[in-house]
Design an enzyme around this catalytic site. Structure first.
Site, PDB file in Angstrom:
ATOM      1  N   VAL A  30       5.073  -1.118   2.850  1.00 56.79           N
ATOM      2  CA  VAL A  30       4.054  -1.529   3.811  1.00 56.79           C
ATOM      3  C   VAL A  30       3.005  -2.401   3.131  1.00 56.79           C
ATOM      4  O   VAL A  30       2.540  -2.081   2.025  1.00 56.79           O
ATOM      5  CB  VAL A  30       3.383  -0.295   4.457  1.00 56.79           C
ATOM      6  N   VAL A  51       0.824  -1.213   0.000  1.00 60.90           N
ATOM      7  CA  VAL A  51       0.000   0.000   0.000  1.00 60.90           C
ATOM      8  C   VAL A  51       0.854   1.256   0.000  1.00 60.90           C
ATOM      9  O   VAL A  51       0.360   2.347  -0.274  1.00 60.90           O
ATOM     10  CB  VAL A  51      -0.942   0.011   1.216  1.00 60.90           C
ATOM     11  N   ALA A  52       2.130   1.116   0.318  1.00 57.64           N
ATOM     12  CA  ALA A  52       3.047   2.262   0.322  1.00 57.64           C
ATOM     13  C   ALA A  52       4.458   1.747   0.105  1.00 57.64           C
ATOM     14  O   ALA A  52       4.807   0.655   0.555  1.00 57.64           O
ATOM     15  CB  ALA A  52       2.953   3.022   1.635  1.00 57.64           C
ATOM     16  N   SER A  53       5.262   2.562  -0.588  1.00 54.41           N
ATOM     17  CA  SER A  53       6.634   2.155  -0.877  1.00 54.41           C
ATOM     18  C   SER A  53       7.549   3.372  -0.823  1.00 54.41           C
ATOM     19  O   SER A  53       7.218   4.432  -1.353  1.00 54.41           O
ATOM     20  CB  SER A  53       6.712   1.500  -2.256  1.00 54.41           C
ATOM     21  N   ILE A  84      13.433   3.083   1.881  1.00 56.36           N
ATOM     22  CA  ILE A  84      13.941   2.203   2.930  1.00 56.36           C
ATOM     23  C   ILE A  84      13.066   0.972   3.119  1.00 56.36           C
ATOM     24  O   ILE A  84      13.556  -0.124   3.361  1.00 56.36           O
ATOM     25  CB  ILE A  84      14.051   2.967   4.268  1.00 56.36           C
ATOM     26  N   ASP A 113       9.210  14.070  11.057  1.00 57.50           N
ATOM     27  CA  ASP A 113       8.997  13.835   9.617  1.00 57.50           C
ATOM     28  C   ASP A 113       7.502  13.961   9.305  1.00 57.50           C
ATOM     29  O   ASP A 113       6.910  13.095   8.663  1.00 57.50           O
ATOM     30  CB  ASP A 113       9.515  12.445   9.242  1.00 57.50           C
TER      31      ASP A 113
END
Length: 503
Positions: free
Chosen positions: A132, A124-126, A129, A281
């Protein structure tokens, strides 16, 4: 391998004219002319900052992340380069599902099916580092699984070594190299990057932030499921919300954007002045909004801490600035140890006034806290002030919060929201509350030490006197009688403190 990587870096630097950015600093201009003549085919019509950004993007995700971190060092960089580097986006394609499954099996020593009852192979996310995936634990809890990219440590150490070599070269050939400390900048970046490689550290950051905001009506932090966490895999509660950048969707859900923007500022200042531990962040990609209007924090790879000295520096500077007490701003720098002790207060005060006074031509709601800090940092450089990394991270995060808050509500008045926190913190630290708090904190130490004082004094008196200690011994004997009277007074005070602690 390293040779090929080095050749690629040189090729990219040549293509985008990064060498000319260094050679242009040479007073005679001969090196720049020679470099351009030898590489006549390249196009250097674009601005230097844009060429630097494109070069970093071409070199890959580690250099992109370096550029992102570098953009926060506005105390060191020219404004055009800092602004352009801030546009860097960490666009990294996801690694394959097969690799993700192998990393999970490697971390747990058993097949994925024995760890999760469900596992979505599509991420779902990249990012550079990690990436997910969503999954479900055997007890039915929905989770987010963060997996470190395979073989990242070797790639990162390789690129960091090259960056350090380039920084060393820059220090040697550039007149301003030693002052700008490029090797220290690379070392600072390496620290943050290595921290991100340990997902157990990130899990601990997440857990600490969740504990700080337990029961909060403003912020939700996912729970960490420690039994499933390793250094390469982190498992936490799955969060449901709307990305904060989707303003139209938030409006459609009936979210009060003005209230949401003020809550973001309150969350930030609570982290800074109450906890001294803040998410460093907080860009829009790491923040969601729950259906009930609370913030959801994600991605805890970068956090920063502030000690009481840092918080005192910030609070006194902000309060003095908005009161236009520039002498107090100068004194706060010196008292905090950021400026040398022999700095002339009047000269420092005049420099700060020249930079900051024009800001007050605008309404308070238009004043940027982040830019105030930036201006102070830039002015401080002339007086050899060493800006601490944690304050740079705070300034970068504050700029993110301001930009986010004013995107939600263009009329956001940060001063109106922040002032109560600053004044309350100053009162707690320097007023009677601060004195009482300090006495409560020291009470256990006093309780252990005071009963030993008579014995220690007696032992000192029993020792054979030394000629060189005779004056001190006479003073000690004279003071003992006074001390005996004070012991009774202190014992009474301790009793009062103990009673207040119990209350």
């Amino acid at each position: 391998m390293r040779l090929f990587r080095l050749l690629k870096i040189f090729a990219v630097a040549s293509k985008y004219g990064l060498d000319s950015m260094v050679f242009d600093l040479e007073p005679s201009g001969r090196l720049a002319k020679l470099a351009n003549a030898l590489q006549f085919w390249r196009d250097l019509s674009r601005p230097r900052a844009e060429r630097l950004r494109l070069a970093l993007e071409n070199l890959g995700p580690i250099f992109v992340k370096f550029g992102q971190v570098l953009s926060t060092r506005r105390d060191l960089l020219p404004a055009d380069i800092a602004d352009e580097l801030a546009r860097l986006q960490d666009r990294v394609p996801p690694f394959s599902s097969e690799l993700a499954l192998k990393e999970i099996e490697k971390a747990y020593g058993k097949p994925v099916a024995e760890v999760f009852t469900e596992f979505d192979p599509v991420p779902v996310a990249s990012a550079s580092i990690a990436q997910v995936h969503f999954a479900r634990l055997p007890d039915g809890r929905d989770v987010a699984v963060k997996i470190l990219r395979p073989n990242m440590r070797g790639v990162i150490e390789h690129d960091l070594a090259l960056m350090d070599a380039a920084a060393l070269l820059l220090e040697k050939v550039w007149a301003d190299g030693k002052r700008l400390k490029p090797r220290e900048v690379v070392a600072e970046f390496a620290k943050y990057l290595r921290d991100e490689l340990d997902l157990m550290r990130e899990a601990a950051n997440c857990s600490q932030l969740r504990r700080n905001f337990e029961g909060s009506e403003l912020l939700i932090v996912p729970e960490v499921y420690w039994d499933w966490c390793t250094s390469t895999v982190m498992v936490m509660e799955r969060m449901h919300g709307t990305p904060i950048s989707r303003i139209d969707a938030l409006r459609a859900q009936g979210i009060d954007l003005e209230k949401l923007s003020m809550a973001g500022v309150e969350i930030f200042f609570t982290q800074v002045f109450r906890d001294g531990f803040f998410h460093a962040d907080m860009h829009p990609g790491n923040i969601f909004v729950h259906a009930d209007g609370r913030y959801i924090a994600l991605d805890f790879g970068i956090v920063a801490t502030l000690n009481d000295n840092d918080k005192n520096y910030l609070a006194q500077n902000f309060l003095a600035f908005f009161r236009r007490d520039y002498k107090r701003v100068a004194e706060a720098h010196i008292e905090s140890g950021w400026a040398p002790a022999d700095t002339r207060v009047d000269e420092f005060e005049a420099a700060i006034r020249a930079v900051c006074e024009p800001i007050f031509d605008r309404p308070l709601k238009d004043i940027s806290f982040g830019k105030v800090l930036l201006r102070l940092f830039q002015t401080s450089r002339r007086f050899h002030v060493e800006i601490q990394p944690q304050l740079v991270m705070l300034q970068k995060t504050l700029l993110n919060i301001e930009g986010l808050g004013r995107q939600l509500d263009p009329d956001l008045d940060l001063w109106k929201t922040a002032k109560p926190f600053l004044e309350r913190w100053m009162s707690e630290q320097l007023g009677w509350r601060g004195v009482l708090k300090g006495m409560q904190q020291e009470a256990p130490q006093w309780a252990r030490t005071l009963p030993q004082l008579p014995r220690l004094v007696h032992q000192a008196l029993e020792r054979p006197p030394r000629a060189d200690l005779a004056p001190q011994l006479e003073r000690l004997i004279a003071a003992q009688h006074q001390q005996n009277r004070w012991l009774l007074v202190i014992a009474l005070l301790l009793a009062l403190i103990a009673a207040s602690l119990l209350i």
